[in-house]
Design an enzyme around this catalytic site. Structure first.
Site, PDB file in Angstrom:
ATOM      1  N   ASP A 207       4.909 -39.628  -4.666  1.00 54.40           N
ATOM      2  CA  ASP A 207       4.745 -40.319  -3.429  1.00 54.40           C
ATOM      3  C   ASP A 207       4.084 -39.401  -2.545  1.00 54.40           C
ATOM      4  O   ASP A 207       4.531 -39.132  -1.427  1.00 54.40           O
ATOM      5  CB  ASP A 207       6.219 -40.661  -2.908  1.00 54.40           C
ATOM      6  CG  ASP A 207       6.125 -41.543  -1.819  1.00 54.40           C
ATOM      7  OD1 ASP A 207       5.387 -42.508  -1.918  1.00 54.40           O
ATOM      8  OD2 ASP A 207       7.108 -41.540  -1.065  1.00 54.40           O
ATOM      9  N   ASP A 224       9.840 -33.306   0.195  1.00 58.70           N
ATOM     10  CA  ASP A 224      10.281 -34.732  -0.288  1.00 58.70           C
ATOM     11  C   ASP A 224       9.843 -34.904  -1.791  1.00 58.70           C
ATOM     12  O   ASP A 224       9.121 -35.701  -1.794  1.00 58.70           O
ATOM     13  CB  ASP A 224      10.161 -35.869   0.742  1.00 58.70           C
ATOM     14  CG  ASP A 224      11.085 -36.998   0.465  1.00 58.70           C
ATOM     15  OD1 ASP A 224      11.942 -36.633  -0.522  1.00 58.70           O
ATOM     16  OD2 ASP A 224      11.104 -37.860   1.073  1.00 58.70           O
TER      17      ASP A 224
END
Length: 332
Positions: A207, A224
Site C-alpha cells: 500500500d 504501516d
C-alpha cells in the site's frame, strides 16, 4: 415493550482509558495524553509517556487478520530494519513479543517518527524512493508469505464485485449498469493478466501511497505494513506515478533507475500498472461498503453510499476500461 438493542461496533469499546491501560500493561507509564491519528482500518494513537518520547499504539481491527498474518507483517518489517532499511517495526517486550492483547483487542506499539510526505514531482525524491523500494524488494524476494493474501484478480476484483451485488450495495437504478460493466471489466482484467508472463511473486509493502512514507532530513521512512502482501513488484511502484503519460514515464524512469541499483525490475510488469489501478478502484469501493457499520466511516466519508457516488464510480470504471486498451508505459 422491550427496547430493541442496537449492535455495538467493537471499536466503541476502545475508550481512551482502555488505550492507556493497554499501553501501561506493557510496562510504560503514560502521562495520560492521547492523540487519535488518521487511521480508519485500524485505530492508531499517539500516547504520551512520562519523561520519554510518546509512542504509537496500533489496535488491529477485530477479525480482520489472524495472529499468524499479523506476525508475518511484524517479521517482515523487523527483517528489513535489521538490515538498516528505513522502516518502523513494532517494539518488542522483554519476552520478544510484538503482538499483545488487552481488553479483547490485539495491539502493537511503535517508535514515533515525524516527517512529511515525499514530493512525487521531485525526481530526486523518486530516485531515492526507487532505491529504498529496491532494497525492500531484494529482501522480499527471498521468500513469499505463508499466511498473508495474494494480489489476485479473484481476491481484489471478483470477490469484491460479488459481495457488493450480494449485499445490495448498488442502488437499484444503477445495479444493471454496474453488474454489466463489472463483468466486462473483470473479463478484460483476466485477459490483461494472462498476457503478462513470468512475473515473480514477492513479499510487498502492498500500500505504497505517499501517506505511508515519511521524509525527514532527506531520509525516507516506510510505515504501516498492515497491507503487506504477496504480489508483483510493480504494485509497490505504480502509486508514485501521477500526471499525464509523459510525466508518468519520466517519474517511472527515475524510480526504476534507483530500484535497479538494488533489485532488477522486470519491464514486463509495466503492463500491470492499469490492471492494478483498476483492482484498487474496485477494492476501495468494496472496502468502504464493508466498513459502513463502523461509526467512524459515515463521519469520515459522508459522500459514500449515495446514488451520486455509485454513478461516478461507474463512470470511473468505464474510463478505466478504455485505459486498459492503451499501450503500457515504457521506460526512457
Amino acid at each position: 415493550m422491550e427496547t430493541e438493542m442496537v449492535a455495538q461496533h467493537p471499536y466503541e469499546a476502545l475508550t481512551p482509558d482502555t488505550v492507556i491501560d493497554a499501553v501501561e500493561s506493557l510496562g510504560y507509564l503514560s502521562d495520560a495524553r492521547i492523540l487519535a491519528l488518521n487511521s480508519y482500518e485500524n485505530r492508531v494513537y499517539q500516547v504520551g509517556i512520562e519523561d520519554e518520547q510518546p509512542i504509537i499504539a496500533k489496535f488491529y481491527r477485530p477479525e480482520r487478520w489472524s495472529d499468524e498474518q499479523i506476525k508475518e507483517e511484524h517479521t517482515f518489517s523487523q527483517e528489513l530494519a535489521d538490515l538498516e532499511i528505513s522502516v518502523i517495526p513494532p517494539l518488542a517486550d522483554s519476552h520478544g513479543k510484538t503482538l499483545h492483547e488487552f481488553g479483547g483487542f490485539r495491539f502493537s506499539v511503535f517508535t514515533r517518527k515525524g516527517g512529511h510526505a515525499p514530493e512525487l514531482d521531485n525526481l530526486d525524491h523518486l530516485f531515492s524512493l526507487g532505491q529504498l523500494m529496491g532494497r525492500i524488494h531484494k529482501v522480499g524476494s527471498a521468500r513469499t508469505f505463508s499466511f498473508r493474501n495474494e494480489m489476485s484478480l479473484q481476491h481484489f476484483g471478483t470477490d469484491n464485485v460479488t459481495w457488493l451485488l450480494d449485499n445490495d450495495m448498488i442502488p437499484m437504478s444503477l445495479r444493471t449498469a454496474y453488474e454489466t460493466l463489472a463483468k466486462d471489466i473483470l473479463d478484460k482484467l483476466e485477459a490483461v493478466g494472462s498476457q503478462v508472463k513470468d512475473v515473480e511473486t514477492i513479499r510487498l509493502h502492498g500500500d505504497c501511497h505517499p501517506g505511508n512514507i515519511l521524509v525527514r532530513d532527506d531520509v525516507f521512512h516506510f510505515v504501516d505494513f498492515d497491507d503487506c502482501i504477496n504480489g508483483p513488484a510493480i504494485q509497490d511502484l505504480w502509486m508514485f506515478l501521477n500526471g499525464d503519460r509523459q510525466n508518468k514515464m519520466a517519474q517511472l524512469s527515475e524510480l526504476i533507475d534507483g530500484y535497479n541499483e538494488f533489485h532488477e525490475f522486470n519491464p514486463a510488469e509495466l503492463r500491470l500498472v492499469e490492471y492494478l489501478r483498476t483492482l484498487r478502484l474496485i477494492n476501495y469501493s468494496a472496502w468502504l461498503a464493508r466498513r459502513w457499520d463502523d461509526p467512524a466511516f459515515p463521519i469520515a466519508f459522508p459522500w459514500f453510499n449515495s446514488e451520486r457516488y455509485w454513478a461516478d464510480h461507474i463512470l470511473e470504471l468505464r474510463e478505466q476500461m478504455a485505459i486498459l486498451d492503451e499501450e503500457p508505459l515504457t521506460l526512457f
